[in-house]
Design a protein around this motif. Structure first.
Motif, PDB file in Angstrom:
ATOM      1  N   LEU A  83      40.828  48.641  46.687  1.00 57.28           N
ATOM      2  CA  LEU A  83      40.969  47.726  45.898  1.00 57.28           C
ATOM      3  C   LEU A  83      42.460  47.500  45.660  1.00 57.28           C
ATOM      4  O   LEU A  83      43.081  47.023  44.536  1.00 57.28           O
ATOM      5  CB  LEU A  83      40.266  47.008  44.667  1.00 57.28           C
ATOM      6  CG  LEU A  83      38.547  47.006  45.055  1.00 57.28           C
ATOM      7  CD1 LEU A  83      37.831  46.617  43.710  1.00 57.28           C
ATOM      8  CD2 LEU A  83      38.433  45.959  45.924  1.00 57.28           C
ATOM      9  N   ASP A 217      40.316  37.332  40.021  1.00 52.32           N
ATOM     10  CA  ASP A 217      40.501  38.662  40.607  1.00 52.32           C
ATOM     11  C   ASP A 217      42.073  39.101  40.290  1.00 52.32           C
ATOM     12  O   ASP A 217      42.849  38.459  40.932  1.00 52.32           O
ATOM     13  CB  ASP A 217      40.217  38.872  41.890  1.00 52.32           C
ATOM     14  CG  ASP A 217      40.467  40.206  42.566  1.00 52.32           C
ATOM     15  OD1 ASP A 217      40.623  41.206  41.679  1.00 52.32           O
ATOM     16  OD2 ASP A 217      40.607  40.356  43.876  1.00 52.32           O
ATOM     17  N   THR A 219      43.743  41.682  41.059  1.00 49.79           N
ATOM     18  CA  THR A 219      44.256  42.450  42.270  1.00 49.79           C
ATOM     19  C   THR A 219      44.617  41.444  43.350  1.00 49.79           C
ATOM     20  O   THR A 219      45.307  41.763  44.272  1.00 49.79           O
ATOM     21  CB  THR A 219      43.243  43.702  42.950  1.00 49.79           C
ATOM     22  OG1 THR A 219      42.233  42.628  43.337  1.00 49.79           O
ATOM     23  CG2 THR A 219      42.852  44.354  41.933  1.00 49.79           C
ATOM     24  N   ARG A 220      44.236  40.118  43.010  1.00 50.95           N
ATOM     25  CA  ARG A 220      44.982  39.070  43.993  1.00 50.95           C
ATOM     26  C   ARG A 220      45.746  38.113  43.307  1.00 50.95           C
ATOM     27  O   ARG A 220      45.228  36.947  42.772  1.00 50.95           O
ATOM     28  CB  ARG A 220      43.825  38.097  44.627  1.00 50.95           C
ATOM     29  CG  ARG A 220      42.874  38.918  45.699  1.00 50.95           C
ATOM     30  CD  ARG A 220      43.495  38.877  47.187  1.00 50.95           C
ATOM     31  NE  ARG A 220      42.552  39.170  48.050  1.00 50.95           N
ATOM     32  CZ  ARG A 220      42.750  40.082  48.979  1.00 50.95           C
ATOM     33  NH1 ARG A 220      43.740  40.825  48.846  1.00 50.95           N
ATOM     34  NH2 ARG A 220      41.859  40.238  49.742  1.00 50.95           N
ATOM     35  N   TYR A 357      35.084  44.828  41.904  1.00 49.32           N
ATOM     36  CA  TYR A 357      34.302  44.622  43.301  1.00 49.32           C
ATOM     37  C   TYR A 357      33.603  43.338  43.271  1.00 49.32           C
ATOM     38  O   TYR A 357      33.974  42.362  44.322  1.00 49.32           O
ATOM     39  CB  TYR A 357      33.403  45.655  43.860  1.00 49.32           C
ATOM     40  CG  TYR A 357      34.089  46.831  44.006  1.00 49.32           C
ATOM     41  CD1 TYR A 357      34.548  47.183  45.233  1.00 49.32           C
ATOM     42  CD2 TYR A 357      34.221  47.965  43.178  1.00 49.32           C
ATOM     43  CE1 TYR A 357      35.391  48.268  45.574  1.00 49.32           C
ATOM     44  CE2 TYR A 357      34.528  49.146  43.443  1.00 49.32           C
ATOM     45  CZ  TYR A 357      35.153  49.419  44.753  1.00 49.32           C
ATOM     46  OH  TYR A 357      35.985  50.466  45.135  1.00 49.32           O
ATOM     47  N   ARG A 360      36.505  40.923  43.172  1.00 50.62           N
ATOM     48  CA  ARG A 360      37.309  40.438  44.506  1.00 50.62           C
ATOM     49  C   ARG A 360      36.352  39.827  45.263  1.00 50.62           C
ATOM     50  O   ARG A 360      37.030  39.004  46.290  1.00 50.62           O
ATOM     51  CB  ARG A 360      37.575  41.980  45.132  1.00 50.62           C
ATOM     52  CG  ARG A 360      37.970  42.111  46.567  1.00 50.62           C
ATOM     53  CD  ARG A 360      39.147  41.381  46.890  1.00 50.62           C
ATOM     54  NE  ARG A 360      40.343  41.962  46.136  1.00 50.62           N
ATOM     55  CZ  ARG A 360      40.971  43.097  46.949  1.00 50.62           C
ATOM     56  NH1 ARG A 360      40.863  43.424  48.063  1.00 50.62           N
ATOM     57  NH2 ARG A 360      41.920  43.506  46.378  1.00 50.62           N
ATOM     58  N   ASP A 364      37.849  36.219  46.972  1.00 48.97           N
ATOM     59  CA  ASP A 364      38.224  36.211  48.490  1.00 48.97           C
ATOM     60  C   ASP A 364      37.484  34.920  48.848  1.00 48.97           C
ATOM     61  O   ASP A 364      38.000  34.329  49.756  1.00 48.97           O
ATOM     62  CB  ASP A 364      37.887  37.321  49.002  1.00 48.97           C
ATOM     63  CG  ASP A 364      39.054  38.415  48.946  1.00 48.97           C
ATOM     64  OD1 ASP A 364      40.017  38.008  48.431  1.00 48.97           O
ATOM     65  OD2 ASP A 364      38.932  39.191  49.729  1.00 48.97           O
TER      66      ASP A 364
END
Length: 399
Positions: A83, A217, A219-220, A357, A360, A364
């Motif tokens: 990730l 998220d 991480t995005r 997770y 994510r 997505d």
């Protein structure tokens, strides 16, 4: 099709996995997303300069490694497993192929070596936040609806004194707040003769405002890009470029790469869950020894391996990318949800890595899906149920 990987491909995977195990544990991921850039700059330099990830699929004459999308997909599988928040997807998977396909020799010579070296990051900005439609994954992108249709809305472009001027805004731009270069999809020509073109906008351009958005998220990282009479450079030699065709071609390859990344995330969640059930004890036994838990893990393993096979095939044949992406997103969503369940009470705590997770997988699908639209559009393109209507929906025939 030869399903075996070469020694070089296996080395890419092994080297990257070892590096990320050292520098991208869940604690480092949480720290990186809270920086202004939304990623670890030191780790990005390692990925770019030591491993050359941004230039894997770029030609050697532009500073790249001269590899194919398969090598990039394998790299993204490992970044997905950990990730890793990084501008790799926005820069190397979405922006760089468009510059390579549409740019003039001067534009390619100036921009691609900097992208390959990791000194320049880029982001694709499409209005309306409809990235999947713009890439032709969930609808026919030639209808222009995703870009405003030439009417009010979207981003409008008009010729200026030696350059172009852009006005409008785009939401949910992946890594748009930190990218050094923006590829902005804009309408020109006015309605009804409007056409969509791509423009290059530097990060410091006059009239450009970028705001990082709160995203599901972290991480995005997503951003809102606002353009107010902003100077821009047309991507390509003239206005005759087939922008929608280039976006659709990029979308197929991007879908294959995204599928392998989602498979990596699903595999990472499954591996952490398996490790946990081996350690957690109830009634004097590890819960992983219970038959019900074994069955659930076996079902998840089958889902992950089936999605991995589809993703690897799509990396070899990008035409299968949308369907592989649908299967991988579905597997990631299912595995992440089961990971929370199998972790029990600790899995429901917000601080546990299982939630990374889950977020994510959900984010997505919101950005590149949803799954049912990916499959519906692919079925329509194949002519399985009838013709594809202009809105991208399949008009099914009676049987």
């Amino acid at each position: 099709m030869d399903a075996a990987f070469t020694a070089e491909q296996d080395e890419i995977r092994r080297t990257l996995r070892d590096l990320l195990a050292k520098y991208s544990a869940p604690g480092e991921v949480r720290a990186a997303v809270r920086t202004a850039e939304g990623h670890d700059r030191a780790l990005w330099r390692r990925l770019a300069q030591e491993l050359g990830l941004p230039g894997l699929a770029l030609p050697e004459e532009h500073g790249g490694a001269g590899c194919t999308a398969t090598e990039l997909a394998l790299a993204c599988e490992e970044t997905g497993r950990a990730l890793v928040p990084s501008p790799l997807l926005a820069t190397a998977v979405l922006a760089a192929p468009l510059i390579a396909a549409l740019g003039t020799p001067a534009q390619r010579g100036e921009l691609l070596p900097r992208i390959a070296g990791g000194t320049l990051t880029a982001a694709l900005a499409v209005p309306g936040g409809s990235m999947a439609a713009a890439l032709g994954l969930t609808a026919d992108n030639r209808t222009g609806g995703w870009a405003g249709g030439g009417r009010a809305g979207g981003v409008q472009a008009r010729p200026g004194d030696g350059d172009w001027r852009l006005y409008g805004e785009a939401d949910r731009v992946l890594d748009g707040h930190s990218a050094g270069l923006l590829l902005v999809a804009a309408h020109t020509g006015g309605y009804p003769r409007s056409r969509t073109l791509l423009f290059l906008v530097s990060a410091g351009a006059e009239g450009l405002t970028r705001t990082r958005l709160t995203s599901m998220d972290e991480t995005r990282p997503l951003a809102r890009v606002e353009l107010r009479d902003t100077p821009a450079e047309l991507l390509g030699p003239d206005e005759a470029a087939d922008v929608c065709g280039a976006l659709a071609a990029t979308g197929l390859t991007a879908a294959a790469v995204l599928a392998t990344e989602a498979v990596g995330a699903a595999a990472g969640a499954l591996a952490r869950t398996v490790a946990y059930v081996k350690e957690r004890e109830q009634f004097g036994r590890a819960i992983g020894s219970f038959q019900a838990v074994k069955h659930r893990l076996a079902d998840l393993y089958v889902r992950v391996e089936a999605a991995r096979s589809a993703a690897y095939y799509a990396a070899w044949d990008p035409a299968a990318g949308p369907l592989a992406l649908a299967q991988a997103l579905e597997a990631a969503r299912t595995v992440a949800g089961e990971a929370v369940q199998l972790h029990g009470g600790i899995g429901f705590t917000w601080e546990h890595e299982a939630h990374l997770y889950v977020k994510r997988a959900a984010a997505d699908e919101l950005l590149f899906g949803p799954v049912h639209r990916l499959r519906d559009h692919a079925a329509g393109q194949a002519g399985l149920f009838g013709d594809v209507a202009p809105d991208g929906l399949v008009r099914r025939v009676a049987v």
